[in-house]
Design an enzyme around this catalytic site. Structure first.
Site, PDB file in Angstrom:
ATOM      1  N   TRP A   1       1.066  -1.284   0.163  1.00 51.97           N
ATOM      2  CA  TRP A   1      -0.043   0.007  -0.037  1.00 51.97           C
ATOM      3  C   TRP A   1       1.062   1.216   0.007  1.00 51.97           C
ATOM      4  O   TRP A   1       1.751   1.453   0.807  1.00 51.97           O
ATOM      5  CB  TRP A   1      -0.881  -0.149   1.211  1.00 51.97           C
ATOM      6  CG  TRP A   1      -1.716   1.222   1.398  1.00 51.97           C
ATOM      7  CD1 TRP A   1      -2.683   1.685   0.495  1.00 51.97           C
ATOM      8  CD2 TRP A   1      -1.802   1.918   2.869  1.00 51.97           C
ATOM      9  NE1 TRP A   1      -3.246   2.709   1.204  1.00 51.97           N
ATOM     10  CE2 TRP A   1      -2.833   2.991   2.502  1.00 51.97           C
ATOM     11  CE3 TRP A   1      -1.307   1.637   3.927  1.00 51.97           C
ATOM     12  CZ2 TRP A   1      -3.274   3.658   3.689  1.00 51.97           C
ATOM     13  CZ3 TRP A   1      -1.839   2.643   5.005  1.00 51.97           C
ATOM     14  CH2 TRP A   1      -2.877   3.829   4.672  1.00 51.97           C
TER      15      TRP A   1
ATOM     16  N   ASP B   1      -0.350  -5.498   9.622  1.00 49.98           N
ATOM     17  CA  ASP B   1      -1.389  -4.512   9.045  1.00 49.98           C
ATOM     18  C   ASP B   1      -2.388  -5.072   8.626  1.00 49.98           C
ATOM     19  O   ASP B   1      -2.597  -5.830   7.652  1.00 49.98           O
ATOM     20  CB  ASP B   1      -0.754  -3.562   8.059  1.00 49.98           C
ATOM     21  CG  ASP B   1      -1.865  -2.353   7.804  1.00 49.98           C
ATOM     22  OD1 ASP B   1      -2.914  -2.302   8.289  1.00 49.98           O
ATOM     23  OD2 ASP B   1      -1.635  -1.535   6.826  1.00 49.98           O
TER      24      ASP B   1
ATOM     25  N   LYS C   1     -12.971  -1.067   5.585  1.00 46.77           N
ATOM     26  CA  LYS C   1     -13.405  -1.958   4.758  1.00 46.77           C
ATOM     27  C   LYS C   1     -14.191  -2.891   5.282  1.00 46.77           C
ATOM     28  O   LYS C   1     -15.559  -3.185   4.531  1.00 46.77           O
ATOM     29  CB  LYS C   1     -12.119  -2.711   4.030  1.00 46.77           C
ATOM     30  CG  LYS C   1     -10.974  -1.908   3.607  1.00 46.77           C
ATOM     31  CD  LYS C   1     -11.438  -1.140   2.253  1.00 46.77           C
ATOM     32  CE  LYS C   1     -10.185  -0.561   1.641  1.00 46.77           C
ATOM     33  NZ  LYS C   1      -9.487   0.421   2.476  1.00 46.77           N
TER      34      LYS C   1
END
Length: 474
Positions: free
Chosen positions: A194, A275, A316
């Site tokens: 990311w 993460d 999300k």
């Protein structure tokens, strides 16, 4: 005023020096100093004061000289999509869920939670500030969601704080590591990753290094390269791992590979930083998506008893994108150590943003504290994951139907919101210029942006720009 051996004129000199430069000077004098000498010193002070004023004038903020910053790679594409007037435009860039007709979807369990919260307004539900570490009940439920409610010995040793989603969690964790690890300690981040990871940890002052993760020659995990790079990293390095649904590749290690990564990190004394942005959203099963994290910290598994961090996001999987809701946790060796780490995390948070917002955390807390609402949420999260998985398979089958002879099995094998297609930046630019299909230059497609109404259009366009060209790189 105490004069001591100094005269009034000399005291005035001290005041002048302090007001003129803001600095303290050691002044030595005696009663033998004559008036001429004092006048010379006063003249010198006046000169210094004039220079100081001039320095301030030339050192002022020069707004005109500040350069234009580059646009955000992802959000800039989203803005270009909004500006497009094409009726065929398709946004497969931003990582946010869309339903079967391309609209944002608020989970019914979230709506129900908010309705329950409204009924409590003015009593237990208020708009007061949260504590520095956030809502403690929310944090406890969030960490049980991630680490497993049965892992009591692990949960008791977690120093956990509420964060501004996963981005804020990474920032707090990065600042904590930069403050308490030796200067120059590297953090190893997968290549690719990311995009915000790199900026976050650089801003924290950490030495950002990369380790091999994805092999574009095979469109698959470069496990051998990953293991070699982490083994060659200096002992005690920080290693960032995506807990599931790796962004942008959608390519995760197998459980056996996770075990090997865990063993290597433990043997090298690496600090592991997970993460987790897609728990439940990857496979549709929140328990399955937490397997890697739970293995690392389990006494019967990886056996990492401490030095494991987790950045956790609810953007999300709960659809709470704009609520900025997450946690940062640090696994410690004891409850006494946990309390000390908590104190330091609070000291980092207080001057950064003081305390977190409460609405999103209250929604998650309401859902996870009610058995029936939790069960409803699990079904809704699975629905999102399964729709994305169906679009993944349909994209691959439609590419074949429209005539593509490429092997797209790597897209079928990937997991989560994204498909890492293997398309080059030139292909991506053609998709946008000729077909108004908006995606990142690395060829990543957000499958959430696909639906039955546009998947054939996208497949035909992808076939056109890839026909006769390689979707792997040497």
């Amino acid at each position: 005023m105490v004069m001591g051996r100094f005269g009034v004129t000399t005291c005035a000199l001290v005041v002048a020096l302090l007001s003129g430069t803001g600095e303290a000077f050691a002044i030595q004098t005696s009663s033998r100093h004559n008036t001429n000498h004092q006048q010379e010193r006063m003249s010198s002070v006046a000169t210094k004061r004039k220079a100081t004023v001039e320095d301030v004038a030339t050192a002022t903020l020069d707004l005109e000289g500040i350069p234009q910053g580059p646009p955000d790679a992802i959000l800039g594409i989203a803005e270009a999509f909004k500006a497009s007037t094409s009726p065929n435009k398709v946004n497969v860039c931003v990582g946010a869920y869309r339903d079967e007709v391309g609209k944002p979807w608020i989970l019914p369990s979230v709506v129900e939670a908010e309705q329950r919260m409204m009924q409590l307004y003015g009593t237990t539900q208020t708009k007061e500030y949260a504590p520095i570490a956030g809502d403690a009940d929310f944090v406890k439920l969030a960490l049980k969601f991630a680490f497993g409610k049965e892992n009591v010995s692990v949960l008791d040793r977690l120093a956990g704080v509420q964060s501004l989603s996963g981005t804020g969690a990474c920032r707090i964790g990065g600042q904590f590591l930069a403050k308490f690890m030796p200067v120059g300690t590297p953090i190893y981040i997968p290549n690719p990753t990311w995009g915000n990871h790199i900026a976050i940890f650089k801003e924290c002052g950490l030495d950002v290094q990369r380790y091999r993760y994805y092999d574009r020659r095979t469109n698959a995990l470069d496990f051998d390269g990953l293991m070699e790079d982490l083994d060659q990293a200096p002992a005690g390095s920080i290693v960032l791992l995506h807990a599931c649904a790796h962004n942008p590749t959608g390519c995760d290690p197998t459980m056996d590979q996770w075990k090997s990564i865990s063993d290597l990190c433990k043997n090298k004394g690496h600090v592991v930083f997970f993460d987790s942005a897609y728990q439940g959203f990857a496979s549709g099963d929140s328990e399955k998506d937490a397997q890697a994290l739970r293995y690392f910290v389990s006494p019967d598994g990886g056996g990492h008893s401490s030095n494991v961090l987790l950045a956790q996001s609810f953007a999300k999987n709960f659809g709470l994108y704009g609520e900025r809701c997450g946690t940062l946790s640090v696994l410690t060796d004891s409850t006494e150590q946990r309390d000390r780490i908590m104190s330091q995390l609070k000291l980092l948070i207080r001057p950064m943003y003081s305390s977190p917002p409460i609405h999103g955390s209250s929604i998650v807390k309401t859902i996870l504290s009610d058995e029936a609402l939790t069960a409803q949420y699990y079904k809704e999260c699975a629905h999102m994951a399964h729709r994305i998985s169906a679009m993944r398979q349909k994209l691959v089958s439609t590419l074949k139907d429209v005539g593509s002879v490429h092997d797209w099995s790597h897209v079928s094998d990937q997991i989560g919101m994204f498909a890492f297609t293997g398309m080059s930046s030139d292909m991506v630019l053609r998709l946008t210029a000729e077909y108004e299909i908006y995606l990142t230059l690395d060829g990543r497609i957000s499958l959430a942006g696909l639906n039955d109404n546009n998947v054939e259009y996208v497949a035909k366009a992808v076939h056109d720009v890839t026909h006769g060209k390689s979707i792997t790189s040497e």
